[in-house]
Scaffold this active site. Sequence first.
Site, PDB file in Angstrom:
ATOM      1  N   TYR A 155       0.590  -1.352  -0.250  1.00  0.00           N
ATOM      2  CA  TYR A 155       0.366  -0.342   0.065  1.00  0.00           C
ATOM      3  C   TYR A 155       0.787   1.223  -0.204  1.00  0.00           C
ATOM      4  O   TYR A 155       0.655   2.194  -0.732  1.00  0.00           O
ATOM      5  CB  TYR A 155      -1.005  -0.107   0.931  1.00  0.00           C
ATOM      6  CG  TYR A 155      -2.131   1.429   1.480  1.00  0.00           C
ATOM      7  CD1 TYR A 155      -3.122   0.816   0.630  1.00  0.00           C
ATOM      8  CD2 TYR A 155      -1.515   1.936   2.276  1.00  0.00           C
ATOM      9  CE1 TYR A 155      -3.937   1.909   0.804  1.00  0.00           C
ATOM     10  CE2 TYR A 155      -2.537   2.805   2.428  1.00  0.00           C
ATOM     11  CZ  TYR A 155      -3.960   3.061   1.705  1.00  0.00           C
ATOM     12  OH  TYR A 155      -4.606   4.549   1.628  1.00  0.00           O
ATOM     13  N   LYS A 159       1.056   3.850  -2.994  1.00  0.00           N
ATOM     14  CA  LYS A 159       0.591   5.784  -2.612  1.00  0.00           C
ATOM     15  C   LYS A 159       1.941   6.158  -2.803  1.00  0.00           C
ATOM     16  O   LYS A 159       1.829   7.513  -3.076  1.00  0.00           O
ATOM     17  CB  LYS A 159       0.261   5.578  -1.258  1.00  0.00           C
ATOM     18  CG  LYS A 159      -0.978   5.017  -0.854  1.00  0.00           C
ATOM     19  CD  LYS A 159      -2.188   5.495  -1.693  1.00  0.00           C
ATOM     20  CE  LYS A 159      -3.493   4.938  -1.688  1.00  0.00           C
ATOM     21  NZ  LYS A 159      -4.572   5.604  -2.961  1.00  0.00           N
TER      22      LYS A 159
HETATM   23  P1  NAP Z   1     -13.683   1.880   0.888  1.00  0.00           P
HETATM   24  O1  NAP Z   1     -14.568   3.208   1.593  1.00  0.00           O
HETATM   25  O2  NAP Z   1     -12.529   0.905   1.227  1.00  0.00           O
HETATM   26  O3  NAP Z   1     -13.900   2.713  -0.442  1.00  0.00           O
HETATM   27  C1  NAP Z   1     -12.768   2.201  -1.584  1.00  0.00           C
HETATM   28  C2  NAP Z   1     -13.213   2.554  -2.851  1.00  0.00           C
HETATM   29  O4  NAP Z   1     -12.485   1.696  -3.813  1.00  0.00           O
HETATM   30  C3  NAP Z   1     -14.977   1.563  -3.227  1.00  0.00           C
HETATM   31  O5  NAP Z   1     -15.616   2.806  -3.916  1.00  0.00           O
HETATM   32  C4  NAP Z   1     -14.261   0.663  -4.230  1.00  0.00           C
HETATM   33  O6  NAP Z   1     -15.721   0.480  -4.850  1.00  0.00           O
HETATM   34  C5  NAP Z   1     -12.819   1.249  -5.166  1.00  0.00           C
HETATM   35  N1  NAP Z   1     -12.260  -0.111  -5.936  1.00  0.00           N
HETATM   36  C6  NAP Z   1     -11.850  -0.966  -5.184  1.00  0.00           C
HETATM   37  N2  NAP Z   1     -11.144  -1.653  -6.279  1.00  0.00           N
HETATM   38  C7  NAP Z   1     -11.066  -0.757  -7.049  1.00  0.00           C
HETATM   39  C8  NAP Z   1     -11.270  -1.061  -8.478  1.00  0.00           C
HETATM   40  N3  NAP Z   1     -10.277  -2.367  -9.083  1.00  0.00           N
HETATM   41  N4  NAP Z   1     -12.012  -0.602  -9.418  1.00  0.00           N
HETATM   42  C9  NAP Z   1     -12.787   0.394  -9.533  1.00  0.00           C
HETATM   43  N5  NAP Z   1     -12.820   0.759  -8.530  1.00  0.00           N
HETATM   44  C10 NAP Z   1     -12.205   0.265  -7.430  1.00  0.00           C
HETATM   45  O7  NAP Z   1     -12.105   3.256   1.199  1.00  0.00           O
HETATM   46  P2  NAP Z   1     -11.861   4.386   1.231  1.00  0.00           P
HETATM   47  O8  NAP Z   1     -11.294   4.931   2.714  1.00  0.00           O
HETATM   48  O9  NAP Z   1     -12.917   5.161   0.616  1.00  0.00           O
HETATM   49  O10 NAP Z   1     -10.766   4.964   0.186  1.00  0.00           O
HETATM   50  C11 NAP Z   1     -10.213   5.121  -0.745  1.00  0.00           C
HETATM   51  C12 NAP Z   1      -8.715   6.215  -1.424  1.00  0.00           C
HETATM   52  O11 NAP Z   1      -8.721   6.882  -0.025  1.00  0.00           O
HETATM   53  C13 NAP Z   1      -8.375   5.077  -0.990  1.00  0.00           C
HETATM   54  O12 NAP Z   1      -7.462   5.300  -2.141  1.00  0.00           O
HETATM   55  C14 NAP Z   1      -7.749   5.061  -0.404  1.00  0.00           C
HETATM   56  O13 NAP Z   1      -6.415   4.295  -0.278  1.00  0.00           O
HETATM   57  C15 NAP Z   1      -8.099   6.307  -0.087  1.00  0.00           C
HETATM   58  N6  NAP Z   1      -7.318   6.276   1.841  1.00  0.00           N
HETATM   59  C16 NAP Z   1      -7.762   6.227   2.320  1.00  0.00           C
HETATM   60  C17 NAP Z   1      -7.772   6.787   3.793  1.00  0.00           C
HETATM   61  C18 NAP Z   1      -8.403   6.478   4.909  1.00  0.00           C
HETATM   62  O14 NAP Z   1      -8.092   6.502   6.046  1.00  0.00           O
HETATM   63  N7  NAP Z   1      -9.476   5.628   4.868  1.00  0.00           N
HETATM   64  C19 NAP Z   1      -6.608   7.410   4.154  1.00  0.00           C
HETATM   65  C20 NAP Z   1      -5.526   7.325   3.413  1.00  0.00           C
HETATM   66  C21 NAP Z   1      -6.103   7.197   1.780  1.00  0.00           C
HETATM   67  P3  NAP Z   1     -16.913  -0.965  -4.876  1.00  0.00           P
HETATM   68  O15 NAP Z   1     -16.346  -0.624  -3.715  1.00  0.00           O
HETATM   69  O16 NAP Z   1     -17.506  -1.197  -6.471  1.00  0.00           O
HETATM   70  O17 NAP Z   1     -14.972  -2.721  -5.356  1.00  0.00           O
END
Ligand code: NAP
Length: 247
Positions: A155, A159
């Site tokens: 991961y 990033k």
């Molecule tokens: P999440 O709730 O797990 O949502 C992940 C999203 O990514 C879902 O909408 C999922 O869609 C989509 N996704 C996964 N694989 C995919 C693919 N192959 N093609 C298209 N869509 C895909 O995670 P989140 O926390 O919202 O994270 C969103 C972004 O923010 C990510 O890049 C994550 O690394 C980043 N981020 C999150 C955090 C945190 O603390 N939550 C911190 C830093 C960065 P489906 O459900 O349709 O598969």
Amino acid sequence: MKLQDCVAIVTGAGRGIGRAIALALAAEGAKIVVNYSRSADAANEVVQQIVADGGEAIAIQADVASADQVTALVKSTLERFGKVDILVNNAGITRDKLLLRMTEEDWDAVLDTNLKGAFLCVKTLAPHFLKQRSGVIINVGSVIGKVGAAGQVNYSASKSGLVGLTKSLAKEMGSRNVRVNAVAPGFIETEMTAVLKPEQIESVTKMVPLNRLGTADNVAKVVAFLCSPDASYIHGEVISIDGGLFM
Ligand code: NAP
């Protein structure tokens, strides 16, 4: 409304941070392509909410790690809306494990979605942006790409890779009026962090100077700003949204 008449593709917009970004851009007047991979119902709900609020949106299924599916996503968007102004590479997954237990498949799955997915989306849209002589790209990175974390070599590498992609692309495309930036969220309350145990949340919270986790909306508001003309001279940046976790 700062994004009136703009068309935005938000990858992984059915849930979590992507959902909040889709709603925030729609609130500024953008027409939204709610991309999803598996969560069709959730993506359709986001579309319904945007439409109920007077906006325009469609849901399009595509795995961002598949070149063919990304090509189809962009084609369907152009058929429906005629142009694209904003791309938010938000789709991301984790497969956390210590290195000794991490498989090649764990590595490939995370890199393919988080980093190659962004590459495929920008590569597919680049000719359109260059011809149009305008475009905005936002990559959703992570604080983990800056500081690393045990159990997250895949991961973290994905990033960090997005930072390099953001800066190199900013240098390549800036002269054609395509702005490229990234955001680096800290710990945000979504399904991705819902897997953390209460004691892990407590220890993470202690490390955050603001002493709380962030919300998806905290990230979405910054992304909407970066997409807007208010941010027209911000380029090649990685903006932390982490309550002071990394400074
Ligand atoms: P999440 O709730 O797990 O949502 C992940 C999203 O990514 C879902 O909408 C999922 O869609 C989509 N996704 C996964 N694989 C995919 C693919 N192959 N093609 C298209 N869509 C895909 O995670 P989140 O926390 O919202 O994270 C969103 C972004 O923010 C990510 O890049 C994550 O690394 C980043 N981020 C999150 C955090 C945190 O603390 N939550 C911190 C830093 C960065 P489906 O459900 O349709 O598969």
